[in-house]
Design a protein around this motif. Structure first.
Motif, mmCIF file in Angstrom:
data_model
loop_
_atom_site.group_PDB
_atom_site.id
_atom_site.type_symbol
_atom_site.label_atom_id
_atom_site.label_comp_id
_atom_site.label_asym_id
_atom_site.label_seq_id
_atom_site.Cartn_x
_atom_site.Cartn_y
_atom_site.Cartn_z
ATOM 1 N N GLY A 71 95.208 -38.322 -60.403
ATOM 2 C CA GLY A 71 95.676 -37.011 -59.981
ATOM 3 C C GLY A 71 97.091 -37.134 -59.432
ATOM 4 N N SER A 72 97.295 -36.641 -58.244
ATOM 5 C CA SER A 72 98.615 -36.740 -57.618
ATOM 6 C C SER A 72 98.775 -38.011 -56.797
ATOM 7 C CB SER A 72 98.845 -35.527 -56.702
ATOM 8 O OG SER A 72 97.846 -35.474 -55.691
ATOM 9 N N ARG A 73 97.722 -38.816 -56.776
ATOM 10 C CA ARG A 73 97.739 -40.033 -55.963
ATOM 11 C C ARG A 73 98.072 -41.245 -56.826
ATOM 12 N NH1 ARG A 73 92.372 -42.671 -53.280
ATOM 13 N NH2 ARG A 73 93.362 -44.438 -52.237
ATOM 14 N N GLN A 74 98.997 -42.062 -56.375
ATOM 15 C CA GLN A 74 99.364 -43.265 -57.112
ATOM 16 C C GLN A 74 98.560 -44.452 -56.593
ATOM 17 O OE1 GLN A 74 103.565 -44.536 -57.101
ATOM 18 N NE2 GLN A 74 103.277 -44.872 -59.303
ATOM 19 N N LEU A 75 97.739 -45.026 -57.523
ATOM 20 C CA LEU A 75 96.902 -46.160 -57.147
ATOM 21 C C LEU A 75 97.663 -47.475 -57.240
ATOM 22 C CD1 LEU A 75 93.560 -45.210 -58.956
ATOM 23 C CD2 LEU A 75 94.155 -44.876 -56.554
ATOM 24 N N LEU A 76 98.418 -47.655 -58.316
ATOM 25 C CA LEU A 76 99.183 -48.879 -58.525
ATOM 26 C C LEU A 76 100.583 -48.530 -58.989
ATOM 27 C CD1 LEU A 76 96.527 -51.023 -60.456
ATOM 28 C CD2 LEU A 76 97.128 -51.199 -58.034
ATOM 29 N N GLU A 77 101.547 -49.322 -58.561
ATOM 30 C CA GLU A 77 102.935 -49.079 -58.948
ATOM 31 C C GLU A 77 103.619 -50.396 -59.300
ATOM 32 O OE1 GLU A 77 107.063 -46.987 -57.270
ATOM 33 O OE2 GLU A 77 105.322 -47.244 -55.961
ATOM 34 N N ASP A 78 104.132 -50.481 -60.537
ATOM 35 C CA ASP A 78 104.929 -51.623 -61.009
ATOM 36 C C ASP A 78 104.217 -52.956 -60.763
ATOM 37 O OD1 ASP A 78 107.146 -52.629 -62.322
ATOM 38 O OD2 ASP A 78 108.231 -53.028 -60.467
ATOM 39 N N VAL A 79 102.966 -53.048 -61.230
ATOM 40 C CA VAL A 79 102.142 -54.239 -61.019
ATOM 41 C C VAL A 79 102.248 -55.155 -62.235
ATOM 42 C CG1 VAL A 79 99.769 -55.078 -60.796
ATOM 43 C CG2 VAL A 79 100.542 -53.133 -59.435
#
Length: 471
Positions: free
Chosen positions: A13-21
């Motif tokens: 949704g609007s929530r970021q779980l992982l970023e640039d992993v």
């Protein structure tokens, strides 16, 4: 490399779980994913397994590896028996052929009552039934594989036979010169060295050294050169340590059979059980095979090898002097730079600009580099490299990859063997033409579709089940 994920980003949704992993899984790795509830552990695994798509990033999976995902809460048919549940989404004929194996698997998983209703099982028992179904999906795919000879299989066989003849010539040389054959040389090749000598610069795995002496590794190198698009007259530059004499011979034998030009820079240092004997270092091993008329190459230069290419050895303080004496005796140019970046640039200049493929054999510092990115470079043929660092010590593998030149990285022998149909540490040694490296494995598309459909059905049912519980 079995699986890699780079610059992965996953949103819920609007929530970021992982970023640039970034994530890398190699042969033999055991990885645990730890985190509090709701942080995206299950979502991350589903993305790696190909069940969900990431919002950004790339995922690469070894084509010879099948990924299976065991759901946290696998959907079940409560009225089905345990055995019916295992085969619920498989073709009828598959159950008829594999019921015995499925029952054996259920026994090993602690589920001996095949007629027990799924609705009476505990949560742990239900998960074991789901595991049996997932394993059956793997068996289904493997059972329907078909072998098709590669179009260049005859060239592969000739290269393997060339390597076998070279190894016989080397065995004769060992016997004629009264060089002891090590007790760990189970196949009596004469090419397994002692554990520690003046030339030993690092630890090594004995089983890998024996494995790499299979002549069919030359057939594998033909496969890599063909997939790299090399043509007669092209130039292959090989950087090798003394760690894997078999892979060094294989890389040259394959190139010779394909009519390629071969340039070599060798390092005297070797890991344990490699070319560690001062009476038979890697340079002399290659020269004996060349004098027998079995391989041809240009030895452009040599280097000490070992950490930072300095040739030092903690047990033998005179190791560097021994290495330089061997180079003088052979009349070879020695690369002896103070830093790895300088050693890398010296090698690039010596190899020249007309390089069509670079092969790294072993773990020489100048070839692999000494930056933290070294371990990210994949095994085998690399046409699409991982992120290329800007470090000056990134090594020749990254240097040539940055120039869009195919690189063959030969270090993880177990991975090379298992991914290409060669046995690991066989006794006796396999003969040319005996392994599956000459074939491409194809699977029945009907059964592959069934296996994929099973995973999709489980995932879909799981979502419906979760929505029902929320309602």
């Amino acid at each position: 490399m079995l699986l890699s994920a780079e610059h992965l980003s996953i949103n819920f949704g609007s929530r970021q779980l992982l970023e640039d992993v970034n994530f890398y899984l190699n042969e033999g790795d055991k990885v645990g994913v730890i985190g509090i509830n709701g942080t995206g552990k299950s979502t991350f695994l589903k993305v790696l397994a190909g069940k969900l798509e990431a919002d950004a990033g790339t995922i690469s999976r070894n084509p010879n590896v099948q990924v299976s995902l065991l759901e946290q809460n696998p959907p079940m048919e409560d009225d089905a028996t345990v055995l019916e549940q295992v085969f619920l989404h498989f073709p009828k004929e598959f159950r008829e052929l594999n019921e015995y194996e499925a029952k054996s698997m259920l026994n090993k998983l602690g589920l001996p009552d095949y007629e027990q209703k799924v609705g009476t099982l505990s949560g742990g028992q239900r998960k074991r039934v789901a595991l049996a179904a997932a394993l059956c999906g793997v068996f289904l795919t493997l059972a329907t594989q078909k072998k098709t000879a590669l179009p260049y299989a005859q060239t592969q066989l000739k290269a393997a036979e060339r390597m076998a003849e070279a190894e016989r010539a080397l065995y004769d040389y060992v016997r004629q010169n009264d060089i002891p054959i090590e007790k760990d040389d189970l196949n009596d090749t004469g090419l397994i060295g002692p554990e520690w000598t003046e030339l030993t610069t690092s630890l090594g795995l004995l089983e890998a050294k024996r494995t790499a002496l299979q002549p069919d590794f030359a057939a594998l190198l033909v496969k890599y050169y063909q997939e790299a698009g090399l043509q007669p007259g092209d130039t292959v530059c090989i950087g090798m340590s003394g760690s894997f004499p078999g892979l060094g011979i294989a890389s040259i034998a394959a190139a010779n059979e394909m009519g390629l030009n071969v340039r070599v820079i060798a390092s005297y240092g070797a890991s344990m059980y490699g070319a560690t004997r001062t009476a038979l270092p890697i340079v002399r091993i290659l020269d004996v095979a060349r004098q027998a008329g079995l391989i041809e190459y240009d030895m452009l230069a040599v280097s000490p090898g070992g950490d930072f290419d300095q040739g030092y050895n903690l047990i033998y303080p005179n190791s560097r002097e021994v290495i330089f004496a061997l180079a003088r005796e052979a009349g070879l140019t020695m690369i002896d730079e103070e830093t790895i970046p300088a050693s890398i640039q010296r090698r690039l200049a010596i190899y020249g600009d007309d390089v069509d493929c670079f092969v790294n054999v072993g773990g020489a510092s100048a070839n692999m580099g000494t930056s933290p990115y070294t371990l990210t470079f994949p095994n085998g043929l690399v046409l699409d490299p991982p992120t290329i660092p800007a470090n000056e010590d990134r090594g020749l593998t990254f240097e040539y990859a940055a120039r869009h030149i195919p690189v063959v990285h030969l270090l993880n022998v177990r991975g090379l063997a298992e991914e290409n149909g060669l046995p690991f540490d066989p006794v006796p040694l396999t003969k040319p033409g005996e392994t599956d490296v000459y074939y491409t494995m194809r699977y029945s598309p009907v059964y592959v579709i069934f296996a994929l459909a099973l995973a999709a059905i489980c995932l879909k049912c799981g979502r419906k089940q979760k929505k029902g519980e929320q309602a």
